[in-house]
Scaffold this active site. Structure first.
Site, PDB file in Angstrom:
ATOM      1  CE  LYS A  78      -2.902   0.931   3.608  1.00 13.44           C
ATOM      2  NZ  LYS A  78      -2.731   2.310   4.119  1.00 13.44           N
ATOM      3  CB  SER A  79       3.797   2.307   2.004  1.00 11.25           C
ATOM      4  OG  SER A  79       3.247   2.303   3.282  1.00 11.25           O
ATOM      5  N   GLY A 115      -4.727   8.246   5.312  1.00  8.03           N
ATOM      6  CA  GLY A 115      -3.778   9.200   5.892  1.00  8.03           C
ATOM      7  C   GLY A 115      -2.598   9.441   4.969  1.00  8.03           C
ATOM      8  NE  ARG A 129      -5.099   8.502  10.898  1.00  3.44           N
ATOM      9  CZ  ARG A 129      -4.508   7.661  10.054  1.00  3.44           C
ATOM     10  NH1 ARG A 129      -5.195   7.143   9.042  1.00  3.44           N
ATOM     11  NH2 ARG A 129      -3.253   7.331  10.211  1.00  3.44           N
ATOM     12  CB  SER A 143       5.322  10.155  11.165  1.00  2.00           C
ATOM     13  OG  SER A 143       4.495  10.267  10.014  1.00  2.00           O
ATOM     14  CG  ASP A 180       0.535   0.244   9.486  1.00  2.00           C
ATOM     15  OD1 ASP A 180       0.192   1.106  10.311  1.00  2.00           O
ATOM     16  OD2 ASP A 180       0.963   0.525   8.351  1.00  2.00           O
ATOM     17  NE  ARG A 201      -5.324   0.416  13.153  1.00  2.00           N
ATOM     18  CZ  ARG A 201      -4.694   0.504  11.990  1.00  2.00           C
ATOM     19  NH1 ARG A 201      -3.366   0.546  11.974  1.00  2.00           N
ATOM     20  NH2 ARG A 201      -5.363   0.530  10.866  1.00  2.00           N
TER      21      ARG A 201
HETATM   22  C1  S3P Z   1       2.672   4.947   6.157  1.00  2.00           C
HETATM   23  C2  S3P Z   1       3.318   5.284   7.321  1.00  2.00           C
HETATM   24  C3  S3P Z   1       2.825   4.893   8.651  1.00  2.00           C
HETATM   25  C4  S3P Z   1       1.829   3.738   8.559  1.00  2.00           C
HETATM   26  C5  S3P Z   1       0.792   3.972   7.498  1.00  2.00           C
HETATM   27  C6  S3P Z   1       1.460   4.122   6.144  1.00  2.00           C
HETATM   28  C7  S3P Z   1       3.237   5.416   4.876  1.00  2.00           C
HETATM   29  O1  S3P Z   1       2.154   5.981   9.232  1.00  2.00           O
HETATM   30  O2  S3P Z   1       1.211   3.538   9.801  1.00  2.00           O
HETATM   31  O3  S3P Z   1      -0.119   2.903   7.437  1.00  2.00           O
HETATM   32  O4  S3P Z   1       2.819   4.931   3.800  1.00  2.00           O
HETATM   33  O5  S3P Z   1       4.115   6.276   4.910  1.00  2.00           O
HETATM   34  P1  S3P Z   1       2.939   7.165  10.002  1.00  2.00           P
HETATM   35  O6  S3P Z   1       3.790   7.863   9.025  1.00  2.00           O
HETATM   36  O7  S3P Z   1       1.861   8.064  10.530  1.00  2.00           O
HETATM   37  O8  S3P Z   1       3.719   6.515  11.068  1.00  2.00           O
END
Ligand code: S3P
Length: 427
Positions: free
Chosen positions: A21-22, A94, A122, A166, A314, A345
């Protein structure tokens, strides 16, 4: 003694989990901003990634339907995005909201990011603050969430010490530096997933990482790239956990991303006693991948320390469910970020574990779970959180199938077809 109702099923099968996904979000954004045409194979066609595609389409990028094996994208270049009359809907995602905020901060027009009820709550100040320091005018809602209005334009360089570990904050700053063509440097309190850095480098951008700091040097052209998305380790973790808790058999997970910033859950499962073999190492789109071969063992409790948390953030819902079947007390601390994910969570995991009969307690920044092998039953309230639905779906299968999930459909946020795969490997 295991009672008959709680006997976990045997498992078997070989699974190719959907694309990461990322990486899928970033592949779309970078293809959109590149000078030329890119192709992406194996993109994740989930609700979150569709949100990124839809936002980019609203900004004038021709993104085709994501349901095909290979998606071709004609990049519009870093200055090719066009203003959207309508607000940009990030849905539940997010990553869409925060990474797009970085891109839009450097784009010379006004945009408004909106999202669903969960995303609107958020925290967005964590990206708004560094982007404001670069010179953009950004206004999150009065409680710090969405809607967020962004008046983008020319930016100045930035060195930023991030309070939270993050990858989304780091990536927003790097993308603002990329589009604004200014130097940026981010210092993170703990290493987070480094996909943005790897993907920028693969597309010709000078990004340097050294001892917790990541710097982007401006001036280079963002090149298009034909690339492939590896299997998502966060999705694979549900099936690794299932196999670890099963009554026998093996699950093979093909071509799973094993970037060290993402594999904490596999390390923890191994520590708890599961047998996880790594085979057929390869490189997919600049990311290490392997086939994972997972089978059950007697599981014991573990302690997850704060420094381990970013590599499995996650996966904590599914690890909590594994802890519910492991002997002893599992303790997680340093995971306060869980409170601002798709749901709180910490509260939601502990409340649902208790609702189905597990002994668990909240900590301010984590939780404690005491495992048992008794049958579990009850109703799980997901709050529309995909990872809560899938984690408890797996726990249900291994604990007597008497756990009801209020909203199974929310799994499409990250893993379309999850329930079919779950049924397939436990036939
Ligand atoms: C992500 C970073 C993480 C993760 C999210 C995806 C990303 O969040 O929990 O599901 O794709 O960069 P944070 O950057 O808020 O830690």
């Amino acid at each position: 003694m295991t009672s008959p109702g709680a006997r976990p099923p045997r498992v078997s099968g070989s699974i190719r989990v959907p694309g990461d996904k990322s990486i899928s979000h970033r592949a779309l954004m970078l293809a959109a901003l590149a000078e030329g045409a890119s192709t992406v194979r194996g993109i994740l066609p989930s609700a979150d990634v569709r949100s990124t595609a839809a936002v980019l389409r609203s900004l004038g990028v021709p993104i085709p339907d994501l349901d095909r094996e290979t998606v071709s994208i004609a990049g519009v270049g870093r200055s090719g995005l066009r203003t959207s009359a309508a607000p940009l809907d990030c849905g539940n995602s997010g990553t869409t909201a925060r990474l797009m905020a970085g891109i839009l901060a450097a784009s010379p027009f006004t945009s408004s990011l909106v999202g669903d009820a969960s995303l609107s709550r958020r925290p967005m100040r964590r990206v708004a603050a560094p982007l404001q320091a670069m010179g953009a005018t950004i206004a999150p809602s009065t409680d710090g969430g969405l809607p967020m209005t962004i008046h983008g334009g020319p930016l100045r360089g930035l060195t930023w010490h991030s309070e939270t570990a993050s990858a989304q904050v780091k990536s927003a700053i790097l993308l603002a530096g990329l589009v604004g063509d200014v130097p940026v440097e981010v210092h993170e309190p703990a290493d987070t997933r480094d996909h943005t850095e790897r993907m920028l480098r693969a597309r010709g951008i000078d990004v340097r990482s050294e001892g917790g700091s990541i710097a982007l040097v401006p001036g280079a052209t963002l090149l298009p790239l034909d690339t492939e998305v590896p299997g998502d380790p966060s999705s694979a973790a549900f099936f690794a956990a299932l196999a670890a808790m099963s009554g026998g058999g093996t699950i093979e997970l093909e071509s799973v991303g094993i970037n060290p910033t993402r594999t904490g859950a596999f390390n923890v499962l191994t520590r708890m006693g599961a047998s996880i073999g790594f085979e057929d190492f390869a490189d997919v789109g600049g990311e290490p991948v392997a086939r994972l071969v997972v089978s059950p063992r007697v599981l014991g409790a573990t302690t997850i320390e704060p420094q381990e948390v970013p590599s499995l953030i996650d996966e904590l819902p599914i690890l909590a469910c594994v802890a519910a079947r492991a002997q002893g007390e599992t303790r997680v601390t340093g995971a306060g970020e869980l409170r601002v994910k798709e749901s709180d969570r910490i509260a939601v995991v502990v409340r649902n574990l208790r609702a189905v009969g597990v002994d668990a307690d909240e900590l301010p920044d984590g939780f404690v779970v005491r495992g048992s092998d008794r049958p579990l039953a009850g109703r799980v309230v997901t709050h529309g959180d995909h990872r809560i639905a899938m984690a408890f779906g797996v726990l249900s299968v291994v604990s007597g199938r008497a756990i009801e999930i209020d909203d199974r459909d929310c799994a499409i946020v990250s893993f379309p077809g999850f329930w079919e795969v779950l049924a397939h490997v436990t036939r």
